[in-house]
Design a protein around this motif. Structure first.
Motif, PDB file in Angstrom:
ATOM      1  N   SER A   1       8.838 151.726  23.268  1.00 44.82           N
ATOM      2  CA  SER A   1       7.848 151.183  22.371  1.00 44.82           C
ATOM      3  C   SER A   1       7.626 152.360  21.097  1.00 44.82           C
ATOM      4  CB  SER A   1       6.386 150.982  22.809  1.00 44.82           C
ATOM      5  OG  SER A   1       6.450 150.017  23.364  1.00 44.82           O
TER       6      SER A   1
ATOM      7  N   ARG B   1       8.594 151.510  17.294  1.00 39.62           N
ATOM      8  CA  ARG B   1       7.694 151.719  16.353  1.00 39.62           C
ATOM      9  C   ARG B   1       8.112 152.772  15.298  1.00 39.62           C
ATOM     10  NH1 ARG B   1       2.245 149.863  17.722  1.00 39.62           N
ATOM     11  NH2 ARG B   1       2.654 148.442  19.718  1.00 39.62           N
TER      12      ARG B   1
ATOM     13  N   ASP C   1       7.275 143.913  20.487  1.00 37.46           N
ATOM     14  CA  ASP C   1       7.081 145.079  20.899  1.00 37.46           C
ATOM     15  C   ASP C   1       6.277 144.804  22.636  1.00 37.46           C
ATOM     16  OD1 ASP C   1       6.930 147.882  21.947  1.00 37.46           O
ATOM     17  OD2 ASP C   1       5.141 148.225  20.947  1.00 37.46           O
TER      18      ASP C   1
ATOM     19  N   THR D   1      11.549 145.215  22.647  1.00 38.04           N
ATOM     20  CA  THR D   1      11.246 146.189  23.710  1.00 38.04           C
ATOM     21  C   THR D   1      10.881 145.474  25.101  1.00 38.04           C
ATOM     22  OG1 THR D   1       9.047 147.011  23.355  1.00 38.04           O
ATOM     23  CG2 THR D   1      10.671 148.009  21.977  1.00 38.04           C
TER      24      THR D   1
END
Length: 661
Positions: A47, A51, A116, A144
């Motif tokens: 993650s 991000r 995510d 993810t």
């Protein structure tokens, strides 16, 4: 790099260290592909990396990225689509589906959606991503998840631990003085170099002894590795959970055959074990690793510790460990028989299981009633310790087993036989004489007929003492006994090394070359490539003494190539020394000094000197004196030091290629 897999807070979440290679690769992949799923074990930082990538892209192209956290999203297609519509700011008009509204919005300009933390809704997220990619040609999707989303054409990128340097940087940055005297690299290896595990350890009073499974209050499913792995465990089916627990008895990697033997009991069939292995790999619990023999599986250390606790709770630790011991004892028995006909095949078959074999032996040693089995296992693997560059481990296991299990037995006798051979190779004449004396006075019925080996090894020791007449008499007796018993290898063929060395010590170099060529032909016909490499080395030395430089060079290179296949560091080191002698005789002083330096370091790294041929010892003494006399001392020392700072494999390549440096 620090990170978390989901919405839970993580220690050091604002710190970003590492992932340079992964960052570049993923950016490149996203430039060529419209979709990518980052997978990997819990705590890998999927993650955080996604991000960070999204932030970088958003800064370059404002409005390009829509990041959607699915950790709490509904696991149905209409609900998930509605969540995406709200994230995009799309109003769904009456009579229009949320999907159509989202598709129209995404068609308006190029966009990338970051899905995510898809683990809990992986299947639904896969359906949504697949439909959007089909409908919206300008869309890219980065996801993810610990497992694949499962749609056709999905591309995945598996994220593992940090590189060693990056992991150490993260730990030292977070832990500061808290590490004390602990080796940060060793701490990180124990933590699989996983960002989350490193962060949790760094936050503990003693990072080197941190309890990664102790929960931090109100920290969500990433407050400990236990919480993170429990979340994965909850999403496994019953067979997968059971196999996860049972395969925790493995050390390092293992293959499907081993997993079936250890896990298929108590109502769990072989087919269910294989299915569970696939499922655990899909969920990033097991890591699949390809080698020349097929696919092997491995539990990261933290995942293995979690599984071991589960196994203990099930009350199955003893049974699983017994099955593990039985499997690897049986494998060692197959290996010692198979080595005679397929040396390289069995070397490469057994090497990946070295950690499991060691664990099985140590488990036997820990149980007085099974110590004899431990000696049997270690004795069966004699070829690893004698021929294949693993003498330190073999010697340690042999000595421990012999010290623990002193009762007369066939297993102890074979272990003494192996230790004698190893002690001769190590140059430990005193230890070899001690173990050989016990072999010679034993009348136990063993797995091997030791009478010819007693003569065989005594001849080696006679050579070391310079008693050529006794050595040749003893080796003649050993050869006759080996031949009559049909023991070609490891019995008869290695005797050629003693015969040829004895002849060379007597000055009969031409006869020695004839004997060596005869031995080479026999080794080739019996596929004994390990002894062949040793004979090539002695042949190179004999040819050098006879001033046949080209033939000597060719023979030593053949020896180096053969020894390299078996990782036989003793033969490789001596090969460098022989090559240095040849190079000095041919006035290639630079190469000779370099190789002498590399060989010196290799001998030091081995811990004890190997038993070098007296012929080579004398030739080395002469060559070293000549090199020192005809080279400037400063240049001489510089070249020696250059060699000393070079690893053995690189130095061997220099000898094979005749490379400058």
């Amino acid at each position: 790099m620090s990170g978390r897999d989901g919405a839970g807070d993580a220690v050091g979440a604002d710190l970003f260290i590492g992932r340079r290679a992964e960052w570049t690769e993923i950016r490149s992949l996203l430039g060529r592909r419209r979709q990518l799923t980052l997978t990997g074990v819990a705590g890998a930082g999927k993650s955080t990396l996604a991000r960070r990538l999204a932030d970088a892209m958003e800064q370059t192209s404002p409005g390009y990225v829509c990041l959607l956290d699915l950790s709490e999203a509904p696991d149905d297609l209409p609900g998930l689509t509605g969540t995406l519509a709200r994230a995009l700011g799309v109003r769904v008009r009456p009579g229009t589906s949320a999907f159509d509204a989202v598709a129209v919005e995404l068609l308006s300009r190029p966009r990338m959606i970051v899905l995510d933390d898809c683990d809990r809704v992986a299947g639904t997220a896969g359906v949504l991503a697949d439909r959007l990619l089909r409908e919206v040609g300008v869309l890219r999707v980065l996801a993810t998840s610990r497992q694949r989303l499962g749609f056709t054409g999905e591309h995945t990128y598996q994220l593992g631990g940090l590189s060693e340097d990056e992991a150490v940087d993260l730990l030292t940055e977070l832990a500061g003085d808290g590490l004390g005297g602990a080796d940060p690299a060793e701490v990180c290896r124990r933590l699989d170099n996983l960002p989350l595990a490193i962060e949790l350890a760094a936050a503990a009073p003693d990072p080197a002894a941190a309890d990664l499974f102790a929960d931090r209050p109100d920290a969500g499913r990433h407050g400990s590795m236990g919480a993170a792995l429990s979340w994965s465990h909850d999403r496994c089916d019953p067979e997968e959970r059971l196999v996860w627990a049972r395969v925790s008895v493995f050390s390092g990697s293992f293959d499907a055959e081993a997993a079936q033997h250890v896990c298929a009991y108590g109502g769990l069939a072989v087919e269910q074990v294989l299915g569970a292995l696939r499922g655990l790999s899909d969920k990033s619990v097991l890591l699949a690793e390809k080698d020349g023999g097929g696919v092997r599986h491995r539990l990261p250390n933290t995942v293995r510790a979690f599984g071991a606790a589960l196994l203990e709770d099930l009350g199955e630790t003893e049974e699983a460990r017994r099955r593990h011991r039985d499997h690897f004892l049986h494998l060692s028995t197959r290996a010692t028989a198979g080595w005679r006909s397929d040396q390289l095949g069995w070397y490469h078959r057994i090497l990946p299981d070295l950690a499991n074999l060691r664990e099985a032996a140590e488990d036997c040693y820990a149980r007085p009633e099974e110590r004899r089995k431990g000696l049997e296992l270690v004795g069966n693997l004699w070829f690893l310790w004698v021929c294949c560059g693993r003498p330190a481990l073999g010697y340690e296991l042999l000595r421990r087993g012999l010290d623990l299990e002193r009762r007369p037995s066939a297993e102890r006798l074979k272990a003494l036989w192996v230790q004698t051979w190893m002690s001769i190779q190590r140059g430990d004449v005193e230890d070899a004489e001690r173990t050989l004396a016990e072999c010679a006075t034993s009348d136990w019925e063993g797995a091997v007929d030791l009478v010819p080996y007693v003569s065989h090894f005594q001849s080696h020791l006679a050579v070391a003492r310079g008693d050529v007449g006794k050595a040749l008499w003893l080796i003649k007796d050993a050869r006759e006994r080996h031949r009559s018993s049909g023991d070609v290898f490891p019995g008869f063929l290695p005797t050629y090394t003693v015969v040829a060395t004895g002849m060379m010590l007597s000055g009969e170099y031409a006869r020695a070359t004839a004997v060596l060529r005869e031995g080479r032909e026999l080794c080739a016909s019996y596929r004994d490539y390990w002894t062949l490499a040793r004979l090539d080395l002695i042949l190179g030395l004999a040819e050098h003494i006879l001033d046949n430089t080209a033939a000597a060079t060719a023979s030593v290179r053949e020896s180096l190539r053969g020894a390299r296949m078996f990782d036989d560091d003793i033969c490789l080191t001596e090969g460098l020394e022989v090559f240095a002698v040849i190079a000095e005789g041919d006035a290639h002083d630079t190469l000779a000094l370099f190789l002498l330096g590399a060989a010196a370091t290799a001998r030091e790294n081995a811990g004890v000197p190997s038993l070098r041929s007296p012929v080579l010892t004398e030739l080395l003494r002469r060559s070293e004196a000549k090199l020192l006399a005809r080279n400037d001392r400063e240049e001489h020392d510089r070249l020696i030091e250059t060699g000393r700072s070079t690893d053995l494999r690189t130095a061997v390549e220099h000898a094979l290629q005749g490379l400058a440096f």
